[in-house]
Design a protein around this motif. Structure first.
Motif, PDB file in Angstrom:
ATOM      1  N   TYR A 119     -43.646  -0.808 -17.384  1.00  0.00           N
ATOM      2  CA  TYR A 119     -43.918   0.575 -17.015  1.00  0.00           C
ATOM      3  C   TYR A 119     -44.701   0.605 -15.700  1.00  0.00           C
ATOM      4  O   TYR A 119     -45.916   0.754 -15.698  1.00  0.00           O
TER       5      TYR A 119
ATOM      6  N   VAL B 138     -46.421   2.044 -12.429  1.00  0.00           N
ATOM      7  CA  VAL B 138     -47.017   3.304 -11.995  1.00  0.00           C
ATOM      8  C   VAL B 138     -47.048   3.278 -10.475  1.00  0.00           C
ATOM      9  O   VAL B 138     -47.578   2.338  -9.875  1.00  0.00           O
TER      10      VAL B 138
ATOM     11  N   GLN C 187     -43.831   5.776 -13.856  1.00  0.00           N
ATOM     12  CA  GLN C 187     -44.685   6.951 -13.713  1.00  0.00           C
ATOM     13  C   GLN C 187     -44.956   7.233 -12.234  1.00  0.00           C
ATOM     14  O   GLN C 187     -45.311   6.325 -11.480  1.00  0.00           O
TER      15      GLN C 187
ATOM     16  N   ARG D 118     -47.547   8.916  -9.972  1.00  0.00           N
ATOM     17  CA  ARG D 118     -48.925   9.409  -9.969  1.00  0.00           C
ATOM     18  C   ARG D 118     -49.348   9.624  -8.517  1.00  0.00           C
ATOM     19  O   ARG D 118     -49.672   8.683  -7.796  1.00  0.00           O
TER      20      ARG D 118
ATOM     21  N   VAL E 263     -41.816   9.618 -15.562  1.00  0.00           N
ATOM     22  CA  VAL E 263     -43.003  10.237 -16.145  1.00  0.00           C
ATOM     23  C   VAL E 263     -43.858  10.767 -15.005  1.00  0.00           C
ATOM     24  O   VAL E 263     -44.197  10.020 -14.081  1.00  0.00           O
TER      25      VAL E 263
ATOM     26  N   ASN F  98     -47.383  12.220 -13.705  1.00  0.00           N
ATOM     27  CA  ASN F  98     -48.790  12.254 -14.060  1.00  0.00           C
ATOM     28  C   ASN F  98     -49.389  13.611 -13.704  1.00  0.00           C
ATOM     29  O   ASN F  98     -49.226  14.098 -12.582  1.00  0.00           O
TER      30      ASN F  98
ATOM     31  N   HIS G  15     -47.649  12.491 -18.280  1.00  0.00           N
ATOM     32  CA  HIS G  15     -48.782  11.705 -18.749  1.00  0.00           C
ATOM     33  C   HIS G  15     -50.053  12.474 -18.449  1.00  0.00           C
ATOM     34  O   HIS G  15     -50.251  12.944 -17.317  1.00  0.00           O
TER      35      HIS G  15
ATOM     36  N   SER H 180     -48.062  -1.681 -18.682  1.00  0.00           N
ATOM     37  CA  SER H 180     -48.048  -0.910 -17.445  1.00  0.00           C
ATOM     38  C   SER H 180     -48.948  -1.537 -16.389  1.00  0.00           C
ATOM     39  O   SER H 180     -49.954  -2.174 -16.715  1.00  0.00           O
TER      40      SER H 180
END
Length: 210
Positions: free
Chosen positions: A8, A10, A29, A31, A59, A61, A76, A176
């Motif tokens: 995962y 980020v 993710q 972010r 995903v 954030n 998230h 992650s």
């Protein structure tokens, strides 16, 4: 539910989703902490397009309102985000939800909102941001997994390729990281290495790596 991958990444920009998704990452993710307004919206839309092209579960954030508006189906939230998020609207909009936890109190709160995964961190020390919580350690992952039951558990914080398998072996469903993907000289090769390290047979063989 189950997560679509054991790894995962980020990332802070949409271009990483194109690169890492192309290398085989299937859960990423976005972010973004340094953009707002039109620039933020453009980044989210680019991320959505890259994710769709590569079959990545994206995903987002924090920005749950934008996720609803832009058709991003997974968000998230940190504990502080739960204070302000409209959880009925999030659920009514069909958003899947991941929540960060660092203590049993935070875990209880996260489980009370019916998350689609729970993240525990930092497992090891991390330099990416100042945190009031000390390293949790892989033993805490086993404890968390007993507490969350069927809810997927994500390990995050200070995790490297060499440490990934030990997190899976301890009970994490997914592992992650930020810098161990985007901070590497060959991020695509790093994705492939993480996928190999967290494969079922590899975890069984090398799960004691620390």
């Amino acid at each position: 539910m189950s997560l679509p991958s054991r790894i995962y990444p980020v990332v802070d920009r949409a271009a990483w989703i194109d690169r890492l998704g192309g290398a085989g990452a299937r859960l990423i993710q976005l972010r973004v902490k340094d953009l707002e307004g039109a620039a933020l919206l453009a980044e989210i839309r680019a991320a959505r397009a890259h994710a769709a092209r590569h079959g990545v579960c994206l995903v987002l954030n924090d920005y749950w309102r934008l996720a609803l508006d832009e058709g991003i189906d997974f968000i998230h939230l940190g504990q502080e985000d739960l204070d302000e998020a409209d959880l009925p609207a999030i659920r009514a909009g069909g958003l899947k939800l991941g929540v960060s936890t660092h203590s049993t109190g935070e875990l209880d709160r996260a489980l009370s909102v019916g998350p689609d995964y729970v993240a525990l961190g930092p497992v090891w020390p991390t330099k990416l941001k100042q945190m009031p919580w000390g390293p949790q350690g892989v033993e805490r992952l086993a404890e968390w997994k007993r507490l969350v039951g069927a809810v997927p558990l994500v390990a995050i914080g200070g995790i490297t390729l060499a440490r990934a398998a030990s997190c899976i072996a301890a009970g994490a469903d997914c592992v992650s990281a930020v810098s161990d993907f985007i901070g590497q000289p060959d991020p695509e090769a790093q994705v492939r290495a993480w996928l190999a390290a967290t494969a079922e047979g590899a975890v069984f063989q090398h799960g004691s790596i620390t």
